[in-house]
Design an enzyme around this catalytic site. Structure first.
Site, PDB file in Angstrom:
ATOM      1  N   ARG A  90       0.818  -1.212   0.000  1.00 45.28           N
ATOM      2  CA  ARG A  90       0.000   0.000   0.000  1.00 45.28           C
ATOM      3  C   ARG A  90       0.857   1.269   0.000  1.00 45.28           C
ATOM      4  O   ARG A  90       0.523   2.243  -0.650  1.00 45.28           O
ATOM      5  CB  ARG A  90      -0.915  -0.035   1.228  1.00 45.28           C
ATOM      6  N   TYR A  91       1.927   1.264   0.770  1.00 43.32           N
ATOM      7  CA  TYR A  91       2.823   2.417   0.880  1.00 43.32           C
ATOM      8  C   TYR A  91       4.150   2.079   0.217  1.00 43.32           C
ATOM      9  O   TYR A  91       4.589   0.931   0.241  1.00 43.32           O
ATOM     10  CB  TYR A  91       3.069   2.771   2.346  1.00 43.32           C
ATOM     11  N   ARG A  94       6.866   0.177   2.658  1.00 43.89           N
ATOM     12  CA  ARG A  94       6.546  -0.967   3.517  1.00 43.89           C
ATOM     13  C   ARG A  94       5.512  -1.866   2.859  1.00 43.89           C
ATOM     14  O   ARG A  94       4.722  -1.408   2.029  1.00 43.89           O
ATOM     15  CB  ARG A  94       6.098  -0.509   4.897  1.00 43.89           C
ATOM     16  N   CYS A 103      -6.677 -17.494  12.831  1.00 43.06           N
ATOM     17  CA  CYS A 103      -6.480 -16.748  14.073  1.00 43.06           C
ATOM     18  C   CYS A 103      -6.886 -17.636  15.251  1.00 43.06           C
ATOM     19  O   CYS A 103      -7.689 -18.559  15.099  1.00 43.06           O
ATOM     20  CB  CYS A 103      -7.348 -15.493  14.095  1.00 43.06           C
ATOM     21  N   CYS A 107     -12.554 -12.125  15.956  1.00 39.89           N
ATOM     22  CA  CYS A 107     -13.209 -10.924  16.460  1.00 39.89           C
ATOM     23  C   CYS A 107     -14.407 -10.608  15.575  1.00 39.89           C
ATOM     24  O   CYS A 107     -14.308 -10.654  14.348  1.00 39.89           O
ATOM     25  CB  CYS A 107     -12.226  -9.757  16.474  1.00 39.89           C
ATOM     26  N   CYS A 110     -13.796  -7.849  12.843  1.00 42.54           N
ATOM     27  CA  CYS A 110     -12.565  -7.944  12.058  1.00 42.54           C
ATOM     28  C   CYS A 110     -12.759  -7.427  10.629  1.00 42.54           C
ATOM     29  O   CYS A 110     -13.716  -7.794   9.939  1.00 42.54           O
ATOM     30  CB  CYS A 110     -12.094  -9.387  12.010  1.00 42.54           C
ATOM     31  N   ARG A 112     -10.897  -8.229   8.179  1.00 36.50           N
ATOM     32  CA  ARG A 112     -10.597  -9.317   7.244  1.00 36.50           C
ATOM     33  C   ARG A 112     -11.489 -10.533   7.521  1.00 36.50           C
ATOM     34  O   ARG A 112     -11.133 -11.669   7.195  1.00 36.50           O
ATOM     35  CB  ARG A 112      -9.114  -9.720   7.346  1.00 36.50           C
ATOM     36  N   ASP A 271     -13.417  -0.244  10.813  1.00 33.87           N
ATOM     37  CA  ASP A 271     -13.530  -0.265   9.352  1.00 33.87           C
ATOM     38  C   ASP A 271     -14.940  -0.650   8.912  1.00 33.87           C
ATOM     39  O   ASP A 271     -15.741  -1.186   9.687  1.00 33.87           O
ATOM     40  CB  ASP A 271     -12.513  -1.253   8.772  1.00 33.87           C
ATOM     41  N   ASP A 308      -8.623   4.066   8.467  1.00 29.09           N
ATOM     42  CA  ASP A 308      -8.146   3.443   7.236  1.00 29.09           C
ATOM     43  C   ASP A 308      -9.167   3.763   6.151  1.00 29.09           C
ATOM     44  O   ASP A 308     -10.310   3.294   6.212  1.00 29.09           O
ATOM     45  CB  ASP A 308      -8.020   1.934   7.416  1.00 29.09           C
ATOM     46  N   LYS A 315      -3.983   4.870   5.878  1.00 30.82           N
ATOM     47  CA  LYS A 315      -4.401   5.431   7.160  1.00 30.82           C
ATOM     48  C   LYS A 315      -4.192   6.941   7.175  1.00 30.82           C
ATOM     49  O   LYS A 315      -3.197   7.438   6.664  1.00 30.82           O
ATOM     50  CB  LYS A 315      -3.588   4.807   8.306  1.00 30.82           C
TER      51      LYS A 315
END
Length: 351
Positions: A90-91, A94, A103, A107, A110, A112, A271, A308, A315
């Site tokens: 994305r950047y 990084r 996981c 959650c 989440c 994702r 999100d 985001d 972000k």
């Protein structure tokens, strides 16, 4: 305490986490979005409290079946920015490296949630090699963020192999792991796992925690073990309605993290993941909470409040602003932590 993670609504009912009469209806949620609650989290839930903030994070809710038009399957645009499997770029400086999509807990908020699950795929040896080759071929990549899923579910052997491979890439100066494991399954952070993170490259671990009750003695012991190994610890929190949308709760959480050697890094505005509208707060509410913390807790306890942007645009900080321009040529009006307003002069009277 449960002997193993709870994954079925019938198991949740047996442990008193949902009413027996609702278990069958909740199967509709479980069929769409994965369910898992570790023993450590089951132990923290008060079944008698219908508003329990730990249960709210992990126990499925029929509200998850309510979809809003603005919600998205991929709310932050990971797929659009994935040039090879397992990489999100994305950047410029990084990348995300996602070696698996499983996981220890799932959650309910989440971002994702439509990609992760108990059968979540793990990159094959060939796919991981391709992802690492992508990083090697791009000298602009300064930081690699290992996420998922939760990378701490990998065996120490596989974790060590990833760290070693990244350590050998000269232009990678920072390795960062994102994990929920120290909170939800602290027993997994063994001496072998900590040893697997040994690196000549600067290595950070960002830990996801949302409520002060999650900061158990076992969690604090894990943080001590990681810190004593020379690993810098960061904290990530999602602002969640009914969990931590209260200044006192956030104060206790951030103080507790700092005392456990974890620097609060980000407070994420939730999100636009599908079926998560019941967790979202208004931006102005988040800004008011950040204002309430200013001056109330040490700067060490203050994360950046970020959003985001949908679609993969990154972000952006969305916290409150304390400085506004005064009349032309008169500098600034700056607000202190108690709400007092003060004039601040322009540079050499030039503004």
């Amino acid at each position: 305490m449960a002997a193993r993670s709870l994954r079925k609504t019938s198991e949740l009912a047996a442990h008193g986490l949902v009413p027996e009469a609702r278990a069958a209806a909740l199967e509709r949620v479980a069929e769409r979005y994965a369910v898992a609650i570790t023993p450590a989290m089951v132990e923290l839930i008060d079944p008698a409290d219908p508003a329990d903030p730990i249960a709210r994070q992990f126990v499925p809710d029929l509200a998850e079946l309510i979809l809003s038009p603005e919600e998205r399957a991929d709310p932050i645009g990971d797929q659009r920015l994935s040039p090879v499997k397992g990489i999100v770029h994305r950047y410029p400086d990084r990348v995300l490296l996602k070696p698996l999509h499983a996981c220890p807990v799932y959650c309910r908020f989440c971002f994702r949630r439509e990609q992760v699950g108990p059968e979540g795929e793990v990159l094959t040896a060939e796919e991981l090699a391709t992802a690492l080759d992508y990083i090697r071929a791009r000298p602009e990549i300064w930081e690699v963020i290992v996420t998922g899923g939760d990378p701490f579910l990998l065996s120490p052997r596989r974790l060590s192999a990833i760290v070693h491979a990244l350590d050998e890439i000269e232009h990678v100066q920072v390795i960062r792991f994102h994990t929920r494991v120290p909170v939800v399954d602290p027993g997994r952070v063994s001496a072998r796992l900590v040893a697997a993170l040994a690196s000549e490259t600067a290595l950070y671990v960002a830990i996801h925690a949302n409520h002060p009750r999650e900061l158990t003695p076992e969690f604090r012991a894990v943080c001590c073990r990681l810190a004593q190994a020379g690993i810098v610890l960061l904290g990530q929190t999602v602002l969640l309605k009914g969990v931590n949308d209260d200044a006192s709760v956030l104060e206790d959480l951030f103080r507790g993290l700092v005392a456990a050697r974890v620097k609060p890094y980000y407070l994420h505005h939730p999100d636009l993941a599908r079926g998560t509208g019941h967790f979202r707060v208004e931006l102005r509410e988040g800004q008011a909470l950040m204002r309430a913390l200013r001056g109330r807790v040490s700067g060490l306890c203050q994360p950046g409040y970020v959003l985001d942007l949908p679609g993969g645009f990154g972000k952006v900080p969305v916290g409150p602003c304390y400085a506004v321009p005064a009349q032309e040529g008169e500098g600034w009006i700056v607000e202190d932590f108690e709400g007092g307003r003060h004039r601040y002069p322009p540079v050499n009277g030039s503004e």
